[in-house]
Write a protein that holds these residues in place. Sequence first.
Motif, PDB file in Angstrom:
ATOM      1  N   LEU A  46       0.832  -1.206   0.000  1.00 15.88           N
ATOM      2  CA  LEU A  46       0.000   0.000   0.000  1.00 15.88           C
ATOM      3  C   LEU A  46       0.867   1.256   0.000  1.00 15.88           C
ATOM      4  O   LEU A  46       0.593   2.215  -0.741  1.00 15.88           O
ATOM      5  CB  LEU A  46      -0.915  -0.012   1.219  1.00 15.88           C
ATOM      6  N   VAL A  47       1.926   1.254   0.809  1.00 20.46           N
ATOM      7  CA  VAL A  47       2.842   2.400   0.846  1.00 20.46           C
ATOM      8  C   VAL A  47       3.508   2.588  -0.515  1.00 20.46           C
ATOM      9  O   VAL A  47       3.624   3.712  -1.020  1.00 20.46           O
ATOM     10  CB  VAL A  47       3.893   2.192   1.948  1.00 20.46           C
ATOM     11  N   HIS A  48       3.932   1.476  -1.119  1.00 17.49           N
ATOM     12  CA  HIS A  48       4.571   1.548  -2.435  1.00 17.49           C
ATOM     13  C   HIS A  48       3.617   2.114  -3.477  1.00 17.49           C
ATOM     14  O   HIS A  48       3.998   2.972  -4.299  1.00 17.49           O
ATOM     15  CB  HIS A  48       5.032   0.155  -2.849  1.00 17.49           C
ATOM     16  N   ALA A  49       2.365   1.653  -3.469  1.00 19.56           N
ATOM     17  CA  ALA A  49       1.380   2.139  -4.445  1.00 19.56           C
ATOM     18  C   ALA A  49       1.120   3.623  -4.266  1.00 19.56           C
ATOM     19  O   ALA A  49       1.009   4.378  -5.255  1.00 19.56           O
ATOM     20  CB  ALA A  49       0.081   1.342  -4.299  1.00 19.56           C
TER      21      ALA A  49
ATOM     22  N   GLU B  45       4.001   5.554  -5.687  1.00 15.49           N
ATOM     23  CA  GLU B  45       3.988   5.520  -7.153  1.00 15.49           C
ATOM     24  C   GLU B  45       2.951   6.488  -7.712  1.00 15.49           C
ATOM     25  O   GLU B  45       3.191   7.166  -8.717  1.00 15.49           O
ATOM     26  CB  GLU B  45       3.686   4.087  -7.628  1.00 15.49           C
ATOM     27  N   LEU B  46       1.792   6.547  -7.065  1.00 17.52           N
ATOM     28  CA  LEU B  46       0.748   7.469  -7.519  1.00 17.52           C
ATOM     29  C   LEU B  46       1.204   8.916  -7.402  1.00 17.52           C
ATOM     30  O   LEU B  46       1.074   9.707  -8.347  1.00 17.52           O
ATOM     31  CB  LEU B  46      -0.527   7.257  -6.691  1.00 17.52           C
TER      32      LEU B  46
ATOM     33  N   ALA C 132       1.446   3.659 -13.254  1.00 19.72           N
ATOM     34  CA  ALA C 132       2.258   2.782 -12.414  1.00 19.72           C
ATOM     35  C   ALA C 132       1.637   2.616 -11.040  1.00 19.72           C
ATOM     36  O   ALA C 132       1.617   1.510 -10.462  1.00 19.72           O
ATOM     37  CB  ALA C 132       3.674   3.342 -12.288  1.00 19.72           C
ATOM     38  N   GLY C 133       1.105   3.709 -10.497  1.00 26.50           N
ATOM     39  CA  GLY C 133       0.457   3.631  -9.192  1.00 26.50           C
ATOM     40  C   GLY C 133      -0.789   2.773  -9.214  1.00 26.50           C
ATOM     41  O   GLY C 133      -1.047   2.015  -8.280  1.00 26.50           O
ATOM     42  N   LEU C 134      -1.572   2.888 -10.290  1.00 26.49           N
ATOM     43  CA  LEU C 134      -2.789   2.075 -10.396  1.00 26.49           C
ATOM     44  C   LEU C 134      -2.452   0.587 -10.518  1.00 26.49           C
ATOM     45  O   LEU C 134      -3.143  -0.267  -9.963  1.00 26.49           O
ATOM     46  CB  LEU C 134      -3.605   2.540 -11.602  1.00 26.49           C
ATOM     47  N   ARG C 135      -1.369   0.268 -11.248  1.00 20.89           N
ATOM     48  CA  ARG C 135      -0.944  -1.130 -11.337  1.00 20.89           C
ATOM     49  C   ARG C 135      -0.515  -1.644  -9.970  1.00 20.89           C
ATOM     50  O   ARG C 135      -0.826  -2.789  -9.600  1.00 20.89           O
ATOM     51  CB  ARG C 135       0.217  -1.261 -12.332  1.00 20.89           C
TER      52      ARG C 135
END
Length: 317
Positions: A67-70, A73-74, A86-89
């Motif tokens: 979750l932190v990584h996403a 990325e967003l 990238a964040g959505l992936r």
Amino acid sequence: MTTQHEASSPRHATSNPSRASSWASAPWNAVRGGLVGAAESVPGISGGTVALVVGLYDHLIDAASQLVHAARELVTGIFRGRGPAAGLRALKEINWALLVPVLVGMVVVLLLSLKLIAPLLESNPVPTRAVFFGMIAVSIAVPLRMMPRRFGALDAVLFLAAAAVAFLLTGLPEAQVGEPELWYVFIGAALAINALVLPGVSGSFLLLVMGLYIPVQQAVESRDLGFVAVFLLGAVVGLGSFVKLLRWLLHNRRQGTMAVLGGLMLGSLRSLWPWQSETNELLAPTGSVVGPLLLAVAGAGVVLLAMVWESRVARGA
């Protein structure tokens, strides 16, 4: 899904990445999340300890790290002009079937427990602490069982050092803060949320030490949205700063990490000693000792049953 039984096997030197959970297991995950939330409402008990006992710990750390990584990325994708793709992936890769029911169960039970368990601890401190003392004492075996190798000399040093740190922390006196500044609330939330993911360190107890436990409770009851929003923001920032490191330690330095977690749980027993003064000073047993002793044994028995049941579920899976 990687199970606690698998993680505790000597053949696994590091924990395996969690596979996606099934939504069919959502009710059970919500119950387990509720147990974690109930623990967080009681000063001296860590939600991370309960997460270990019910087999959630590794999976929650992995999901929180995803979750932190996403989120990163967003944010970076939008601000650097790359777009949110990238964040959505990364969001799609999160184990939502585990994370959503666990968080829902945790929040619901935490809010209920603040009105039920906390007053019980105030009105009947000795028997209530006795129950939790027995539960946490038996739970120390959980991280030690999850070690990939035999308990060694270095593990003993880490275990005892962590126990000493937790013992000193839980002996700190409670601070008195009338109306805390929002910056102080932010820092307190960032520290307390990290205690949530560390077995043996109670987020509620850290809030007590910082004088924020009562203000947070009052803000929730009075629906002070500004206070709550700052607290949640601090919790998000604190968790995002720590969870990636903890995930790396679980996957790459699991042996020593489990020794430290077990030591933190041992040291935290100080805060659950049934006989204490109002300033957290440890006292000798007074009055009838049989009742608290039986309650401690009963609490230990509940955790033992949970451990056996979790082990059987893991073997079945």
